[in-house]
Structures are given as structure tokens and as C-alpha cells.
Design an enzyme around this catalytic site. Sequence first.
Site, short mmCIF file in Angstrom:
data_model
loop_
_atom_site.label_atom_id
_atom_site.label_comp_id
_atom_site.label_asym_id
_atom_site.label_seq_id
_atom_site.Cartn_x
_atom_site.Cartn_y
_atom_site.Cartn_z
N GLU A 210 0.89 -1.17 0.00
CA GLU A 210 0.00 0.00 0.00
C GLU A 210 0.92 1.20 0.00
O GLU A 210 1.51 1.55 1.03
CB GLU A 210 -0.91 -0.04 1.22
CG GLU A 210 -2.08 0.92 1.14
CD GLU A 210 -1.69 2.32 1.58
OE1 GLU A 210 -1.31 3.12 0.69
OE2 GLU A 210 -1.76 2.60 2.77
N CYS A 244 -2.38 8.62 3.55
CA CYS A 244 -2.07 8.13 2.20
C CYS A 244 -3.20 8.37 1.21
O CYS A 244 -2.96 8.50 0.01
CB CYS A 244 -1.70 6.65 2.24
SG CYS A 244 -3.02 5.59 2.87
#
Length: 505
Positions: A210, A244
Site C-alpha cells: 500500500e 495516504c
Amino acid sequence: MEQYGKMVEDMRAVFKSGKTKTRDWRVSQLNAVIRFLTEKQREICEALKLDLLKDGYDSIVDEVAFCIDEAKWFLSNLNRLMKDKKKSVELVNIGSTAYVHCEPLGVILDIGAWNYPIQIPISTMINIIAAGNCIVIKPSELAENTSKLLANLLPNYMDPDCVKVIEGGVPETTALLKLKWDHVIYTGSGPVGKIVYKAAAEHLTPCTLELGGKCPSYVDAGSDLDSVCNRICWAKFKNAGQTCISVDYIMVQASVEEAFIQKLCDTIKEQYTDNPAQCDSYCQIINDRHFQRVSDLLDSSPGANIRLGGVSDRTARYFSPTVVTGVGPSDRMMQEEIFGPLLPVFAVRDHKEAIDFINGREKALHVNVFSKDKAVIDEFVQRTSSGGVSANDCIIFRIERGLPFGGVGASGFGCYGGDSGFENFSHRKSVLVKPQGMEFLNKMMRYSPHTPEKMKRLQFIFKLPERLNALLKGLAVFVPAAVIIGVVLYFGITKGASAAAKPEL
């Protein structure tokens, strides 16, 4: 290195014993996570305050409650997830049973991130143990207080043979990556993700990466600017932009650019006051290195026009919410993931220009589009490639357990959360169970010697589904027609019989 090798070897032996595969073990560990998060909530909030200056609200909602909700979801859905999924069989396997069995992978390494130092490692751990695996958690050393808390307190709740926490920095992570794992999950930057992927490739170990990236947002001229600015402001400056899936930059339709910027600046003041440095809801940058990185990004754009903010304090690692215009597409701020409270805004002609701009860059972890026009939203979904798309909001999709969370291309691969997390950390094993009888059928078509007669039989079998489909289609036309004719005949006969039976006067 040797101690880590022995630790993994012991965990693999426990896994091979079948201990973690049982439903009872998984339930006990999910309940243990909930107890840890509930009983140590005060200590967790204190650690997050020291690392990121998070207030109690964000610490509880974003970190503690998020993970408790995830654990409860898996407890409610575990029976369904563990159940074998039956599949239909082909004609040649009539009488057989086919199903998919989700099998735990084994011992998994989870390299956590510093920006949500409870949510990220604990959430992924919940997915991993729900799937029946052992896990080694390596918390980020940058969130040192939270890392110590996990190392000191989490083992008191979890099965010590199956769940381990290893503290340390680059040397310890490097040593762990040299070992053979059954899966590695890493959350963080692209450059480090490449290092993790390369190390895992030495053992052909599958990975979930990720990696974030630049998450764009587009604002349509017909949008409700009050609603849009509230949601963008909340998503962008939560955790001081260190998220993020945060909004990295905004493209706004030119006709409402100035109105949008003014409303956005007013909204920032509403949510974080005129002096965010004194606002308890505003966080700090994680360390001096990242503070300098954010400062350099702003300084590297000579044409940048600061519309709000730009105030910083190195000692306090404070960087105010900052809205900038005039940033060029080749500036560092538009080339690197910002991961901080800088928000570039620029105008585009329409949504098509915004889509072309997005498609000219690396694939994002998430794309946000604000529009009341369903056609515009659909075009973003169909024409852009990203880990996910949110329409008329940001970040909030993460609470939906039915939606997989993960990237594509440069923003990563693999996903977790809900069903997708269970499957990601499982091997979906194909199983076909056939009876031992009716061997004469195999001798007629399957085994040597191969003869023209056997070929004809096989061809007949292969074409049989097509013939059956054609027959069914014919019946679909014939049966309704036959029913109608039958009804007409029935009433015609009934009417004739009634007339014949009527006495003459």
C-alpha cells in the site's frame, strides 16, 4: 538475524500444528484485540499525542474505534467467510462436488506505517488473524512511543506463540526481510516498497504493498461549495495531511476557481481557527526530516502563490494548513507525494481536462470527484485507473467493509478490509471430489487407446450443452404459445359445452 530465524521457525511449527486454523482460535484472538484496544485506550491516546500530537477525538475515532469495528465485523462474518464455497461442475464431472476452500497462508510479516501507527498495523493484523495466520508486526520506529506501546502491551493480550511484535529501525527490518515468509504486507513509500518487494522476490513471497501516491480531486462548477470545502478540508488536514488517501491536489473548474479558493480558506479557519497552532484538533509533523521535506516542497515552487497559511515552527514541528496556487505541473510539489498540509489548487476547463491530467500521471491510490452530474462521476470511474474512486466525499469510504482497500500500479497492489482482506491472506484452494464408481463412462471416452468412436462420443458431449441451450430456447417460445392455445381451446370448449347444455324455451 539468528534469533529472528528461530522465532519464525517456531511460529511456522505452531502454524503447521493447525492451531490457528480453528474458528475458536480466530474468535479468541479477535476478542483479545478488542480487549486490548478497550482496556488500553488511555495509553494509546497518550502515545499518539506524543508521536503526532493527535487529540483524543482523532485517536479514538481514527485509530481505536476503527479497529474495534473491524474486529467486530470479522466476528460477525467469520462463519460465512470460513465456509467452503460450492461451485457448479461440467458435464463430464456430473456426480462430483466442486468447492473453494480458503486456507491460511502461514506466517506473515506486517511492516507498519507511522502516520496511523495503531490503525494500520492493528487493522491489518485483524485481517490476518481472521484468515487464520500467524503474524509478526514491525511497527514504524518513527512513531516511537506507539511502537513501544505495541511491543510492551499487545503481547499481554494475544497468543504469544502466534503473534509477535518486533521493534527496531532499518537494520531490524532488513534482517526480517531476509527471512522466508508466507506473505509480506508493507504500508509506506514507493522507494521502500521496491526494497521490500525485491527482498520478498528472493523467496518468491507474495506481497501486499500500500504505497499511496498523489491522490487528485476534481471540483465541478455545479457543486455545493460549502459541502465540498467542508469535506475536502476535513480529509486533507486531518493528521496534518499525513494520510495516504488524503487529497494531494485539487483541480477546480475555471468558472468557480476563485469562489472555491475563498470558500476553502474560510472553511479552514472555521475548522482549525485563525491560529491552527493553538488548535487541539491539529496535529504536528512526525519528525524533523519530514518537516524539512514539506518545507522544501513549498520552497521548490518559485511561482507558488500562498493563499492561506505557509506558517511553520521547526521546534514544534508545526506546519499550518496551506493553500497554494501557481504551482507548475513539473514542480516537485506536483511530482512527489506531498504527505503534509500543503494543498495545490489549479483551474481546468472541465472534467475531461482533469481526467486527461490524471491519466498522464502514475496511478493514484484514490481519486475524488465532486459533482452533481452522474455522467461526470461515471466518466471518472470509467476513464481513470486508481485504487478507488469517491464521489462527493473523501477518505470516508474506508469504513465500508465491503469495499477493498488497495492500490494499482505505482500506488501498490493487493488489498485488505472485509471479504477482500480475508481472501488476500488466504489461499483459495480448488477442490474436486469425484466418486469412484461409473468407470465404464471413462473407458468409453477418456482412456487410451484413443479411437474414432471415442472422439465422436467426446464431440457429442462437448456439443451437448449447446444443444440443450437451443432446446431450452425453443421451449421458451413453444411453452408460452402452447399455454395460450390451451387456454383459448379450454374456454372455447367450455363455452360450447355450456351452450349445448342450455334448455330450449
